[in-house]
Write an enzyme that holds these catalytic residues in place. Structure first.
Site, PDB file in Angstrom:
ATOM      1  N   GLU A 324      -6.759   2.124  -6.887  1.00 11.20           N
ATOM      2  CA  GLU A 324      -6.928   2.215  -8.338  1.00 11.20           C
ATOM      3  C   GLU A 324      -7.911   1.141  -8.825  1.00 11.20           C
ATOM      4  OE1 GLU A 324      -3.411   3.896 -10.582  1.00 11.20           O
ATOM      5  OE2 GLU A 324      -3.661   1.991 -11.623  1.00 11.20           O
ATOM      6  N   HIS A 353       4.169   7.425  16.882  1.00  7.27           N
ATOM      7  CA  HIS A 353       4.673   8.750  17.252  1.00  7.27           C
ATOM      8  C   HIS A 353       4.259   9.782  16.220  1.00  7.27           C
ATOM      9  CE1 HIS A 353       7.151   6.949  20.437  1.00  7.27           C
ATOM     10  NE2 HIS A 353       7.087   5.912  19.631  1.00  7.27           N
ATOM     11  N   LYS A 457      -4.075  11.896 -17.363  1.00 11.05           N
ATOM     12  CA  LYS A 457      -3.044  11.963 -18.407  1.00 11.05           C
ATOM     13  C   LYS A 457      -3.477  12.921 -19.518  1.00 11.05           C
ATOM     14  CE  LYS A 457      -1.175   7.278 -17.827  1.00 11.05           C
ATOM     15  NZ  LYS A 457      -1.024   5.937 -18.398  1.00 11.05           N
TER      16      LYS A 457
HETATM   17  O1  PA5 Z   1      -2.124  -0.052 -12.683  1.00 12.15           O
HETATM   18  C1  PA5 Z   1      -2.028   0.608 -13.712  1.00 12.15           C
HETATM   19  O2  PA5 Z   1      -2.454   0.186 -14.791  1.00 12.15           O
HETATM   20  C2  PA5 Z   1      -1.340   1.953 -13.739  1.00 12.15           C
HETATM   21  O3  PA5 Z   1      -1.086   2.460 -12.476  1.00 12.15           O
HETATM   22  C3  PA5 Z   1      -0.023   1.827 -14.494  1.00 12.15           C
HETATM   23  O4  PA5 Z   1       0.780   0.881 -13.862  1.00 12.15           O
HETATM   24  C4  PA5 Z   1       0.734   3.166 -14.574  1.00 12.15           C
HETATM   25  O5  PA5 Z   1      -0.098   4.156 -15.137  1.00 12.15           O
HETATM   26  C5  PA5 Z   1       1.984   3.012 -15.434  1.00 12.15           C
HETATM   27  O6  PA5 Z   1       1.641   2.563 -16.714  1.00 12.15           O
HETATM   28  P1  PA5 Z   1       2.689   1.909 -17.672  1.00 12.15           P
HETATM   29  O7  PA5 Z   1       3.214   0.664 -17.074  1.00 12.15           O
HETATM   30  O8  PA5 Z   1       1.922   1.666 -18.939  1.00 12.15           O
HETATM   31  O9  PA5 Z   1       3.802   2.910 -17.893  1.00 12.15           O
END
Ligand code: PA5
Length: 529
Positions: A324, A353, A457
């Site tokens: 990410e 394995h 999203k």
């Molecule tokens: O690293 C990030 O910003 C994302 O992966 C968020 O952690 C994820 O989308 C969850 O978001 P939130 O904590 O606002 O619910």
């Protein structure tokens, strides 16, 4: 052996970095970089280190969102660029200790008695760190609260967790974790949990705690409904680097884990990885090896293989932290670069394995990162064969697989740690966080935003909107049936026939607002039930 053992040994001596202050060793001798590579990378890695220094001093290191990037302050609050931030971190740590004390002493209890279980509801950065740490450091015999997770909006997945908690919700503390406080999966999990408490005749609010940003939707719900407590999440901490904020520390403390050890390990690793000389800095070495192996464009995948069951979720955690952060379309100058570094893995020797066959003999599109944990277990071990324990076999399989990969020309790095303690886990988290930051500078990208996640999203919200319109249209035309294409056209979305088809088949399978009137497969005609 492709190289004679002496050559390997001398290369190992040259490229084995010991970091005694954090108990870590990094061996890059099985990466075939040429001798002039470090000199060539001297200037870029110096610049990356300077960027990290600026980031730690409070520069806007996330330009797209105009945000500071402050996860390094979480383990050393004195480093924060503003006194209010230092105070906020310290007050939160004190609040976590105080709240955890109340829960563990029973002063704060559920409606059926002292809390015994912890249901954590979150996703992405608000779940992966807590899950990794819960498994890495937890133990059924010593956990103060037993952890459970909702980390998806899969109804069946939630039903399974709720079944495990059946009859015990009154002794289950629920932590709803969301930085933005508006993530649909987490909101749905909260609503499903709240309904389960209602069915059990319990007040959800008397068992619920939120970790979220100020004034988020989740925060407003927690205040309006009188939840037990809220803990803050700040905009200068990214989701995937939030493990050492309340996001990770609160569940870990409630589970009874050593959060001081976690923070100490991360803080010590930050010191070690600020070392200005790249060859003595394990995070810089990691970033440089990623750069060399992937040719600065993620050309090879990283397979993470910890030889320790407790670290089984580390690769999932790293998958988010690395992919990410580094998986970006544009660089900082706005050029299309499609950067990234793919990560997968699980644990050794289990994976020997499974897919290690391909790693050794198949497509050579990866490099491996082995994690060797020296301590086998608490207490003595049984000899499963004369002179050999189960741990000896684990160690043997690690060395054997590493050799086998080397012999077939597959590069690997090895991280050696003494144990699976809280300190070590803190070291590993901080090590990879900084390696990601340094690598991002090397390839000139913003590691701290996630435009692709936002795009997903938005697309999902569009699908749900279309679903509502499909159901409304069928309800408004009782007795009529439509093929997917006709239905999509009737809704003014001729471009979305496939989506309409997928929506209708799923709703029909769940008997929700759509039935199959006639036909089957792609020829199905849909109607109101
Ligand atoms: O690293 C990030 O910003 C994302 O992966 C968020 O952690 C994820 O989308 C969850 O978001 P939130 O904590 O606002 O619910």
């Amino acid at each position: 052996m492709s190289a004679n053992p002496e050559t390997l040994w001398s290369r190992f001596q040259r490229h084995h970095l010991d970091c005694p202050s954090i108990g870590l060793a990094l061996d890059i001798s099985r990466v075939p970089f040429p001798d002039d590579f470090p000199a060539k990378m001297e200037r870029p890695i110096r610049k990356a280190m300077a960027d990290m220094e600026a980031l730690e001093r409070g520069a806007i290191a996330n330009p797209d969102e105009q945000r500071m990037v402050g996860h390094y302050w979480l383990r050393n609050p004195a480093l924060a660029p503003q006194p209010e931030i230092t105070r906020a971190i310290e007050e939160t740590l004190a609040a976590i200790a105080e709240f955890t004390g109340q829960v563990h002493s029973g002063a704060l209890a559920g409606e059926s008695g002292a809390f015994q279980n912890l249901l954590v509801i979150g996703i992405g950065g608000s779940a992966l760190g807590p899950q990794f740490v819960a498994k890495a450091l937890g133990h059924p015999a010593t956990d103060r609260l037993r952890p459970y997770f909702f980390d998806n909006t899969d109804p069946d997945g939630m039903d399974q967790v709720l079944a495990a908690l059946d009859g015990n919700l009154g002794r289950t503390l629920v932590l709803v974790i969301s930085k933005s406080g508006g993530t649909p999966e987490t909101r749905n999990g909260m609503l499903e949990a709240r309904a389960a408490y209602g069915r059990a005749g319990l007040r959800f609010a008397a068992h619920a705690v939120a970790v979220t940003g100020a004034a988020s939707a989740l925060h407003r719900t927690a205040i309006a409904d009188g939840w037990l407590r809220t803990f803050p999440m700040w905009d200068w901490v990214g989701g995937r680097t939030s493990e050492l904020s309340a996001v990770g520390l609160l569940p870990a403390a409630l589970q009874g884990l050593d959060i001081r050890g976690l923070l100490a390990g991360a803080k010590a690793c930050d010191v070690a990885t600020r070392h200005p000389v790249a060859r003595d800095n394990p995070a810089a070495q990691l970033a440089l090896m990623w750069y060399f192996l992937g040719e600065g464009r993620g050309a090879k995948d990283m397979v993470v293989l910890p030889y320790k069951d407790r670290f089984e979720l580390f690769s999932r955690y790293l998958q988010q932290l690395v992919m990410e952060s580094l998986g970006k379309e544009l660089d900082l100058d706005g050029r299309v670069v499609h950067q990234g570094l793919a990560v997968y893995g699980n644990k050794g020797s289990t994976d020997q394995h499974a897919y290690v066959q391909q790693l050794r003999d198949g497509v050579a599109n990866f490099f491996a990162v082995f994690i060797e944990v020296l301590k086998d277990r608490e207490g003595d071990s049984l000899e499963v064969e004369p002179g050999a324990t189960s741990g000896d076999f684990l160690g043997g399989f690690f060395l054997g697989t590493r050799s086998a990969l080397h012999d077939s020309g597959r590069p690997s790095l090895t991280l050696t740690v003494p144990d699976a303690s809280a300190f070590t886990v803190g070291v590993l988290i901080a090590l990879f966080e900084r390696a990601v930051g340094l690598y991002a500078s090397l390839v000139n990208i913003n590691a701290y935003h996630q435009p692709g996640v936002e795009a997903g999203k938005k697309a999902a919200a569009g699908v749900l909107d279309l679903q509502r319109r499909v159901v409304a249209h069928l309800a408004a035309h009782p007795g009529e049936s439509f093929g997917a294409e006709a239905l999509a056209s009737a809704l003014g979305r001729a471009d979305a026939a496939e989506t309409v088809f997928k929506i209708c088949t799923r709703l029909a399978a769940n008997r929700r607002g759509v039935a199959i009137g006639s036909g089957a497969g792609l020829g199905a005609r849909f109607k109101a039930p």
